[in-house]
Design a protein around this motif. Structure first.
Motif, mmCIF file in Angstrom:
data_model
loop_
_atom_site.group_PDB
_atom_site.id
_atom_site.type_symbol
_atom_site.label_atom_id
_atom_site.label_comp_id
_atom_site.label_asym_id
_atom_site.label_seq_id
_atom_site.Cartn_x
_atom_site.Cartn_y
_atom_site.Cartn_z
ATOM 1 N N ASP A 172 55.100 41.625 49.655
ATOM 2 C CA ASP A 172 54.384 42.027 48.448
ATOM 3 C C ASP A 172 53.431 40.908 48.047
ATOM 4 O OD1 ASP A 172 54.178 43.884 45.998
ATOM 5 O OD2 ASP A 172 54.574 41.936 45.081
ATOM 6 N N ASP A 173 52.211 41.285 47.725
ATOM 7 C CA ASP A 173 51.216 40.365 47.204
ATOM 8 C C ASP A 173 50.901 40.813 45.778
ATOM 9 O OD1 ASP A 173 49.327 38.359 47.023
ATOM 10 O OD2 ASP A 173 48.072 39.094 48.673
ATOM 11 N N LYS A 174 50.190 39.995 45.038
ATOM 12 C CA LYS A 174 49.802 40.327 43.670
ATOM 13 C C LYS A 174 48.288 40.288 43.529
ATOM 14 C CE LYS A 174 54.088 40.566 42.264
ATOM 15 N NZ LYS A 174 54.708 41.892 41.984
ATOM 16 N N GLN A 175 47.772 41.192 42.733
ATOM 17 C CA GLN A 175 46.346 41.199 42.409
ATOM 18 C C GLN A 175 46.171 40.820 40.947
ATOM 19 O OE1 GLN A 175 44.025 44.991 41.985
ATOM 20 N NE2 GLN A 175 42.960 44.261 43.812
ATOM 21 N N TYR A 176 45.316 39.822 40.716
ATOM 22 C CA TYR A 176 44.987 39.369 39.368
ATOM 23 C C TYR A 176 43.483 39.467 39.159
ATOM 24 C CZ TYR A 176 49.662 37.182 39.412
ATOM 25 O OH TYR A 176 51.016 36.942 39.483
ATOM 26 N N ILE A 177 43.043 39.111 37.968
ATOM 27 C CA ILE A 177 41.618 38.990 37.698
ATOM 28 C C ILE A 177 41.207 37.539 37.912
ATOM 29 C CG2 ILE A 177 39.859 39.026 35.880
ATOM 30 C CD1 ILE A 177 40.453 41.752 37.022
ATOM 31 N N ALA A 178 40.122 37.352 38.663
ATOM 32 C CA ALA A 178 39.555 36.020 38.879
ATOM 33 C C ALA A 178 38.323 35.847 38.006
ATOM 34 C CB ALA A 178 39.184 35.830 40.339
ATOM 35 N N THR A 179 38.173 34.637 37.474
ATOM 36 C CA THR A 179 36.981 34.247 36.736
ATOM 37 C C THR A 179 36.507 32.903 37.273
ATOM 38 O OG1 THR A 179 38.047 32.902 35.016
ATOM 39 C CG2 THR A 179 37.999 35.294 34.656
ATOM 40 N N ALA A 180 35.324 32.469 36.843
ATOM 41 C CA ALA A 180 34.916 31.100 37.131
ATOM 42 C C ALA A 180 35.849 30.147 36.388
ATOM 43 C CB ALA A 180 33.472 30.885 36.690
ATOM 44 N N THR A 181 35.998 28.925 36.896
ATOM 45 C CA THR A 181 36.867 27.967 36.217
ATOM 46 C C THR A 181 36.328 27.602 34.836
ATOM 47 O OG1 THR A 181 35.726 26.240 37.472
ATOM 48 C CG2 THR A 181 37.850 26.969 38.311
ATOM 49 N N THR A 182 35.024 27.625 34.673
ATOM 50 C CA THR A 182 34.409 27.515 33.347
ATOM 51 C C THR A 182 33.864 28.889 33.001
ATOM 52 O OG1 THR A 182 33.795 25.205 33.702
ATOM 53 C CG2 THR A 182 32.644 26.379 31.945
ATOM 54 N N THR A 183 34.488 29.560 32.075
ATOM 55 C CA THR A 183 34.192 30.966 31.833
ATOM 56 C C THR A 183 34.118 31.281 30.346
ATOM 57 O OG1 THR A 183 34.969 33.231 32.264
ATOM 58 C CG2 THR A 183 36.657 31.548 31.934
ATOM 59 N N ASN A 184 33.393 32.324 30.026
ATOM 60 C CA ASN A 184 33.356 32.836 28.663
ATOM 61 C C ASN A 184 34.428 33.893 28.426
ATOM 62 O OD1 ASN A 184 31.116 31.238 28.058
ATOM 63 N ND2 ASN A 184 29.658 32.821 28.677
ATOM 64 N N ALA A 185 35.129 34.285 29.495
ATOM 65 C CA ALA A 185 36.171 35.300 29.360
ATOM 66 C C ALA A 185 37.339 34.744 28.565
ATOM 67 C CB ALA A 185 36.652 35.738 30.737
ATOM 68 N N PRO A 186 38.049 35.598 27.846
ATOM 69 C CA PRO A 186 39.240 35.151 27.132
ATOM 70 C C PRO A 186 40.354 34.801 28.111
ATOM 71 C CG PRO A 186 39.066 37.530 27.009
ATOM 72 C CD PRO A 186 37.792 37.045 27.649
ATOM 73 N N ALA A 187 41.370 34.121 27.614
ATOM 74 C CA ALA A 187 42.489 33.718 28.464
ATOM 75 C C ALA A 187 43.343 34.905 28.870
ATOM 76 C CB ALA A 187 43.350 32.683 27.735
ATOM 77 N N THR A 188 43.217 36.012 28.144
ATOM 78 C CA THR A 188 44.010 37.197 28.444
ATOM 79 C C THR A 188 43.106 38.416 28.563
ATOM 80 O OG1 THR A 188 45.960 36.355 27.278
ATOM 81 C CG2 THR A 188 45.846 38.727 27.632
ATOM 82 N N LEU A 189 43.241 39.135 29.662
ATOM 83 C CA LEU A 189 42.588 40.424 29.867
ATOM 84 C C LEU A 189 43.659 41.407 30.332
ATOM 85 C CD1 LEU A 189 39.243 39.433 31.657
ATOM 86 C CD2 LEU A 189 39.484 40.413 29.365
ATOM 87 N N THR A 190 44.030 42.316 29.460
ATOM 88 C CA THR A 190 45.069 43.285 29.796
ATOM 89 C C THR A 190 44.470 44.412 30.627
ATOM 90 O OG1 THR A 190 44.695 44.688 27.863
ATOM 91 C CG2 THR A 190 46.167 42.786 27.580
ATOM 92 N N THR A 191 45.361 45.232 31.188
ATOM 93 C CA THR A 191 44.893 46.387 31.951
ATOM 94 C C THR A 191 44.097 47.328 31.053
ATOM 95 O OG1 THR A 191 46.903 46.199 33.291
ATOM 96 C CG2 THR A 191 45.615 48.221 33.522
ATOM 97 N N GLY A 192 44.546 47.482 29.810
ATOM 98 C CA GLY A 192 43.805 48.322 28.862
ATOM 99 C C GLY A 192 42.412 47.777 28.588
ATOM 100 N N ASP A 193 42.293 46.456 28.488
ATOM 101 C CA ASP A 193 40.976 45.847 28.314
ATOM 102 C C ASP A 193 40.067 46.185 29.489
ATOM 103 O OD1 ASP A 193 41.895 44.625 25.981
ATOM 104 O OD2 ASP A 193 42.351 42.719 26.984
#
Length: 404
Positions: A172-193
């Motif tokens: 089993d592997d896991k899929q996450y969301i990747a961002t740049a290490t310096t990002t404007n994205a919030p620390a949390t992005l839920t599936t609903g988001d």
């Protein structure tokens, strides 16, 4: 018929660090398998794990043996999904003019003509179905896939192969969301988001309430990236969003951009302002292989005295904490149901057929192993290899069930 058990997840006490893979390069060559070798095709995200299971690896401080390194007469051969060892599509030589995508081929068995290389789990399953049975075809033994066969594929298999398709999950592997290490994205992005972002309902970080500091980057436009069509990791991501959307598939928003799967440069190569707003689903296993230096820059001409620099995951990060999006990437092998109960031994001196030897022994139960030989994927050596590349070893029989 052999007694069948649905086994449970297997854990491994001694975890081997993925960092030891910096000099661990299993063979990526395309051999010409003999009639008695076991041949696999299919998913690119799963191909590295099966390569390691077959060939093992070594580094300055030690090694982990694969099945083929033990000197077995008959081999486990797993063809890469594409003609490129980094899992990318092959292209025509730019020196010849306009670059164009090729349709690469492989020789599945020694002495046979080349055929189109199956690229992806779905393509691999369709190729297996079209391959005939063991006495009429039978060039393909198994398929790597992150998805089980569909009911339509099972029907086609019954008509073409006169047997169902059998699925076993080995990791089993896991899929996450990747961002740049310096990002404007919030620390949390839920599936609903992500449902709202990828459907185009939310277009700026100000639309995402959780984790965004008021007034900070709220007007920045989100850059949602998605693996290319046909990629199993795209299917897994969109299925997760569908489930979170009440079972209704989302319609992708106009801002969604299709990119090469599992490639950090889809974010790191963007202009600074765009890079800070980009997000993309990314597998943990590939992220760790990149971090371990497994893949190398293919631009320089090969030179053993001065190896090309290793590619890395520098510049991107995975959002893994708390309630962030996460999806399972199951690592399946799919083969003919008739091969499970074949009474033809695979290796000289053994009584086990190739399925029982490598992937699934119906009489083996990890909770009550007794004197039953585990398949290689459930052996100590196989589990150590899977753990070392960031995967969770599993031994779960799904029989002839279908996806969805």
């Amino acid at each position: 018929m052999s007694k069948r058990r649905t086994a449970v997840a297997i854990t491994l006490a001694g975890v081997v660090s993925a960092g030891v893979l910096a000099a661990a390069l299993p063979s990526q060559a395309d051999p010409a398998p003999t009639a008695t070798d076991v041949v696999g095709v299919g998913s690119d995200i799963i191909q590295n794990s099966v390569d390691f299971l077959g060939d093992g690896y070594s580094w300055s401080g030690g090694s982990l043996p694969g099945y083929n390194t033990a000197g077995n007469k008959n081999r486990l051969i797993s063809f890469s999904a594409t003609a490129d060892g980094n899992g990318r599509n092959a292209f025509t030589d730019p020196a010849l003019g306009t670059v164009g995508k090729l349709n690469p081929t492989i020789v599945l068995r020694a002495g046979t003509s080349p055929v189109q290389r199956p690229n992806g789990g779905g393509a691999g399953l369709n190729a297996l179905i079209a391959d005939g049975n063991a006495t009429n075809g039978g060039r393909i033994s198994f398929v790597r896939s992150p998805n089980k066969p569909t009911s339509a594929q099972q029907t086609s298999a019954g008509n073409s192969l006169h047997t169902a398709l059998h699925t076993v999950q080995f990791a089993d592997d896991k899929q996450y969301i990747a961002t740049a290490t310096t990002t404007n994205a919030p620390a949390t992005l839920t599936t609903g988001d992500l449902v709202k972002i990828y459907s185009g309902t939310w277009t700026t970080w100000g639309d995402v309430a959780a984790g965004v500091t008021p007034g900070a980057h709220t007007g920045e436009t989100i850059v949602p990236l998605l693996p290319q069509d046909g990629a199993g990791v795209q299917t897994i991501f969109l299925n997760a969003l569908k489930a979170a959307n009440g079972g209704t598939a989302i319609t992708l928003g106009g801002a969604v951009q299709k990119v090469q799967q599992n490639d950090p440069t889809t974010i790191t190569a963007l202009p600074d302002a765009t890079r800070k707003n980009a997000i993309v689903p990314f597998p943990k296993g590939r992220y760790e292989l990149l971090g371990a230096g497994f893949f190398h820059d293919p631009t320089p001409v090969y030179n053993s005295e001065s190896p090309a620099p290793a590619l890395s995951n520098a510049g991107i990060q995975l959002l893994t904490s708390g309630s962030n999006f996460i999806a399972d990437i199951p690592y399946y092998v799919v083969f003919r149901e008739s091969d499970v109960d074949s009474d033809t031994p695979w290796q000289p001196g053994s009584t086990l057929n190739w399925v029982q030897t490598l992937f699934y022994n119906p009489d083996y139960d990890p909770e009550e192993p007794g004197d039953v030989t585990p398949p290689f994927v459930a052996s100590a050596a196989g589990k150590a290899i899977l753990e070392s590349i960031g995967l969770t070893p599993l031994y779960v029989d799904h029989g002839n069930t279908t996806t969805g």
